[in-house]
Write an enzyme that holds these catalytic residues in place. Structure first.
Site, PDB file in Angstrom:
ATOM      1  N   SER A   1      -9.838  -1.095   6.429  1.00 54.48           N
ATOM      2  CA  SER A   1      -9.131  -0.458   5.642  1.00 54.48           C
ATOM      3  C   SER A   1      -8.981  -1.737   4.583  1.00 54.48           C
ATOM      4  O   SER A   1      -7.820  -1.858   3.669  1.00 54.48           O
ATOM      5  CB  SER A   1      -8.194   0.593   5.870  1.00 54.48           C
ATOM      6  OG  SER A   1      -8.940   1.810   5.710  1.00 54.48           O
TER       7      SER A   1
ATOM      8  N   LYS B   1       0.611  -0.961   0.362  1.00 55.80           N
ATOM      9  CA  LYS B   1      -0.186  -0.101  -0.306  1.00 55.80           C
ATOM     10  C   LYS B   1       0.384   1.333   0.265  1.00 55.80           C
ATOM     11  O   LYS B   1       2.366   1.072   1.323  1.00 55.80           O
ATOM     12  CB  LYS B   1      -0.856  -0.714   1.640  1.00 55.80           C
ATOM     13  CG  LYS B   1      -2.398   1.089   1.458  1.00 55.80           C
ATOM     14  CD  LYS B   1      -2.724   0.652   2.570  1.00 55.80           C
ATOM     15  CE  LYS B   1      -3.725   1.457   2.709  1.00 55.80           C
ATOM     16  NZ  LYS B   1      -4.507   1.750   4.056  1.00 55.80           N
TER      17      LYS B   1
ATOM     18  N   SER C   1      -9.322   1.578   2.788  1.00 51.67           N
ATOM     19  CA  SER C   1      -8.834   2.445   2.317  1.00 51.67           C
ATOM     20  C   SER C   1      -7.433   1.474   1.297  1.00 51.67           C
ATOM     21  O   SER C   1      -6.819   2.262   1.173  1.00 51.67           O
ATOM     22  CB  SER C   1      -7.866   3.697   3.308  1.00 51.67           C
ATOM     23  OG  SER C   1      -7.282   2.494   3.735  1.00 51.67           O
TER      24      SER C   1
END
Lengths: 590, 590
Positions: B254, B155, B230
């Protein structure tokens, strides 16, 4: 007389009246001076917080010898029996819990008469509980738990259902415990007997013991000196052998300083291993540096027993913040240190039958110099460890002043709001502006407190890397196993002077477990006063020089000298194993 | 065009230009619509945060089948090999890391062309690293570590030394990583190959994936739907088999939401087991509810491998906040559940050769009703577990609305200051006012945030007691072993509508580990639309009814259905063992 003073005095009188007269000793007949009552409000110096005039009204006597003069031989024998032996006698029924509790009750009351250490006595509840323990053993043929029948004293933060508790604040007069704190339950589940609670300073944020309700607690080794704090009631009580196991709390040294000032073993465990849930505290909800519960006791076995007993009760099923780690016996036996770093093979020293560890000595923290007796103790411990075959290197402190500054700002992040409100609600004034209680500090916004947390985290990371990097210097293939350090720059001091605590707060910010151990006593011939060269000047007010100058070998004579060993975070059992190595090397007093 | 828009577009163009043209697929030739570029600034609705108009410009196609049409058979075979098999091939040299990395690079670029999931590609660095792995194996005859040669996607929060990283904020354009985040080091030390970073929403505080620099990421199962967030870039990438193992973060769902919306296995570990040190984040210094790093992958083995590999690297020697607990294989084997509660004797069920556990099903959380496909999945899992000999009871949610309220106030305790400053520094507007980012909330003082922490702690304690009390209902002598619950009320939705996250935030506030697993896909004939009886009305805006009404079986057809199993805090390995039981009962898709 204003309302709050009358209220405080009435509550203190209520405590005194609750002591069964049969337990009280006639001190006058025994030739021991009684403690003076200081008038309220208690002394407060805002202008010179680092060197107010010491109080001079207290006798300068050492009262640790009084119990053997005024108590029965049997009471003295019971209360001075080592805790492991005591637990074995209790678990086998050779000593009843009732008899044991009676002895400790008597000695605790005497300790209190001599040092003003208690906030509550529970003789009826305790004796009834002790009988329950005895009956259980008789019926089941086995003890209730690892603390079967043992009297345990509690700092005035731990609730007992249906019992009033103030934590030294006027506002909590009349505050009845709705339920036990989890630690109270844990002690009871393990078979313990709760019989006394002990005093604290207003707000808890001070390493002395002094509040408007119960007044001042004094050191049994010299009553014009402080027993330390905030668990100073425990320090004085256990120091007097009025309790075999006392429970204190430590957010900046509050278990370790009174352990040290009273010649005890003590421990500040890592955060989140011992349940704090349901206990009273200052700064509830402040999670950046948490207070932790730890034991004050007379031996390493006392400390180990406490940790084993608490963890055997699976406290993480009662307190959601705890780490679910049972007591790790292998770590206590240092089995993990017997392997080569990063390998399942045994390290060389161990294959040769040796148990070579590497300790580091923190001679001073770069902020304030330890008094000569402390430095002598460090030297003696070093020699003993080397003689036992271990390595000892110097610990060069990594920016401890920076740490001291950060933790001070964390303590005061609310600008003293919590303490101000607590005092206001009880109508009492704030007593001290000493240990960063924030009265003159800005109240940070949440965003600002996050930035402060980042400063903390950055320091923690740098310190961890610094520690790990020592593996190139130890010769063991591992980083330093433990640091041996002062607990305080001095072996106690006169009342109201104990304001500098960087030797303890350092490890709170880093969340490192610490075990305090006794090394000896101040001896004027071994610990002469010498000139201080190169006093540190980073702190305002010339603190290093002033603290150094206060040392007087004759005045300090006979005061206990203690040190601490500092381990790795959450490796509390390994740290206890290190403490055992130090003890077995003959480096501790007992 | 204002400065910040030009800057954002230039940075996005830079990303696109960095993709070697040899890796790009001609989508037009393949007959796949290209993604539209939304114009900046991106849509923002302040007045109706819970139901803005969904964007309609995205194709409604499922593109998960595209790779098998446009990539070579061998690339498809490599990228669809189960992770345990892949690691075994890599560790034995039967597949070179270079070849494996080439395949994943190609598929990742394709996934990106189809879903806009990436923020950076590192083809040169990755292939050079892969060669290093291959050479190491050839020279040493053993793999580097548990992730030897495996491509791992990160990420856009995890730093790589000397590589620029923005975390989707304009202000960080030009921000070059001074050093690796600890998790990057851990992945590399374990033998991993880092080759791509993936997109996130502005501020990270949203369960969709959309920022001013990189635009919007879409679901590969229906590109007019969100992949969640996210960690939505990871979700889409791994969902497309463009990565065998993706690393996301989870402070409110997330990792779990994008795992669920893309049909993956995923995990939110307990706080402080996986190292976050040195990663970029929002709300740095906010310690009340911490974000945690977790994996998104295609199998239980992927999740277990991640946890084993990370913990084998002793990350607590690199990140001072971590709990020093190695991977507990006994707990993963559920050995602790084979004992009678509080005893060393085996439980009865186990002496009979059974492994009877008790799960609880959370049918809904009392705030919002799950769509019919989610409820069907819960029912199917229940049946499979009962058929496998386990007990299944209903989980009655304990005041989840209260929890949702508390965590919302924790997220916004700084009144949005952190996000506002981050946007201001880059000259960009704040995009959303959706997931309690605090733009309209009061900025709490430190004292007020302490009171909020107390609300949290009180709720945690009550929930722990509530869970423990289930031991009277399970028939196993233990409390419920795990809760099986929705991850979201729906199996994704159209862009900009995914604003309700109580099914995930519940376990962040309680710090319970969760494993997400795939159960199947929406099938209109099995999941017809029915009327909602007794819609919950506690949330403003009639959210329950509105969300329910949006369901359209034909539109949702083929979207993955996932659930999560929730375990005990810090007992991550036991939870993985429970997930294995669920998988072995045939209750998961794979």
């Amino acid at each position: 007389m204003s309302d709050w003073i009358a209220k405080a005095q009435a509550h203190r009188a209520k405590r005194d009246a609750a002591i069964p007269s049969g337990l009280l000793v006639d001190l006058k007949a025994a030739g021991v001076p009684e403690l003076p009552e200081e008038s309220l409000p208690l002394p407060y110096s805002k202008t010179e917080p680092h060197h107010p005039e010491p109080t001079t009204i207290y006798p300068k006597d050492n009262v640790t010898g009084v119990p053997s003069k005024v108590l029965s031989l049997e009471d003295v024998a019971i209360t001075e029996t080592p805790i492991d032996k005591l637990l074995s006698l209790l678990a086998t029924g050779k000593l009843s819990s009732v008899r044991c509790t009676e002895a400790f009750l008597r000695r605790a009351v005497l300790a209190h008469q001599l040092t003003n250490c208690a906030t509550d006595f529970f003789p009826e509840m305790a004796l009834s509980r002790a009988k329950e323990c005895d009956d259980y053993l008789a019926k089941n043929g086995k003890p209730m738990g690892l603390l079967h029948g043992l009297p345990v004293s509690l700092k005035d933060q731990f609730h007992i259902k249906d019992k009033e508790m103030t934590m030294g604040y006027l506002k909590w007069i009349g505050n009845i415990g709705k339920q036990n704190s989890v630690i109270t339950d844990v002690i009871l589940n393990a078979g313990g007997v709760v019989y006394v609670r002990t005093s604290i300073p207003q707000s808890l944020m001070r390493c002395e013991t002094h509040n408007h309700i119960y007044g001042r607690t004094v050191s049994p080794f010299n009553r014009s000196f402080t027993p330390g704090g905030s668990s100073g009631g425990e320090g004085a009580l256990v120091g007097m052998h009025g309790s075999p196991l006392g429970l204190g709390t430590d957010i900046g040294g509050s278990v370790r300083v009174p352990s040290a000032f009273n010649g005890l073993w003590g421990m500040r465990p890592s955060m989140h291993r011992v349940p704090y849930e349901g206990a009273a505290n200052s700064f509830l909800g402040q999670e950046s540096v948490s207070s932790v519960i730890g034991p004050l006791t007379h031996s390493l076995e006392g400390v180990v027993t406490f940790m084993r007993a608490v963890l055997a009760e699976r406290p993480w099923e009662m307190d959601p913040i705890l780490v679910s780690m049972p007591f790790n016996e292998d770590a206590y036996a240092l089995k993990n240190l017997q392997l080569k770093a990063g390998s399942a093979e045994p390290a060389e020293a161990f294959t040769q039958g040796k148990t070579q560890l590497c300790f580091a000595i923190e001679w001073d923290d770069g902020i304030i110099h330890p008094h000569p007796p402390i430095t002598r103790a460090l030297r003696e411990v070093k020699e003993k460890l080397i003689a036992a075959g271990h390595k000892v290197i110097d610990w060069v402190p990594y920016e401890h002043l920076r740490c001291y500054d950060i933790i001070g700002r964390i303590y005061s992040a609310d600008g003293g709001e919590d303490i101000k409100r607590s005092c206001d609600e009880g109508g009492e004034p704030v007593m001290y502006n000493l240990m960063s209680t924030g009265q003159d500090q800005p109240h940070l916004s949440t965003f600002e407190s996050w930035q402060l947390n980042q400063e903390k985290s950055k320091y923690r990371k740098e310190y961890l890397d610094y520690w790990q990097a020592t593996k190139d210097k130890t010769g063991t293939g591992r980083p330093v196993d433990g640091i041996i350090a002062p607990v305080s720059s001095w072996a106690s001091c006169k009342h109201d002077l104990n304001d500098h605590v960087s030797y303890t707060t350092q490890w709170n910010l880093l969340d490192r477990p610490c075990v305090v151990f006794p090394v000896g006593f101040v001896e004027p011939e071994k610990d002469p006063k010498v000139a201080l060269e190169n006093a540190y000047t980073a702190l305002p007010g010339n603190v290093d020089q002033i603290y150094w100058d206060r040392y007087d070998p004759e005045e300090w004579k006979g005061l206990p000298i203690n040190l601490q060993v500092v381990g790795k975070r959450l490796q509390d059992e390994e740290l206890l194993g290190l403490a055992k190595v130090i003890r077995d090397a003959g480096a501790t007093l007992h």
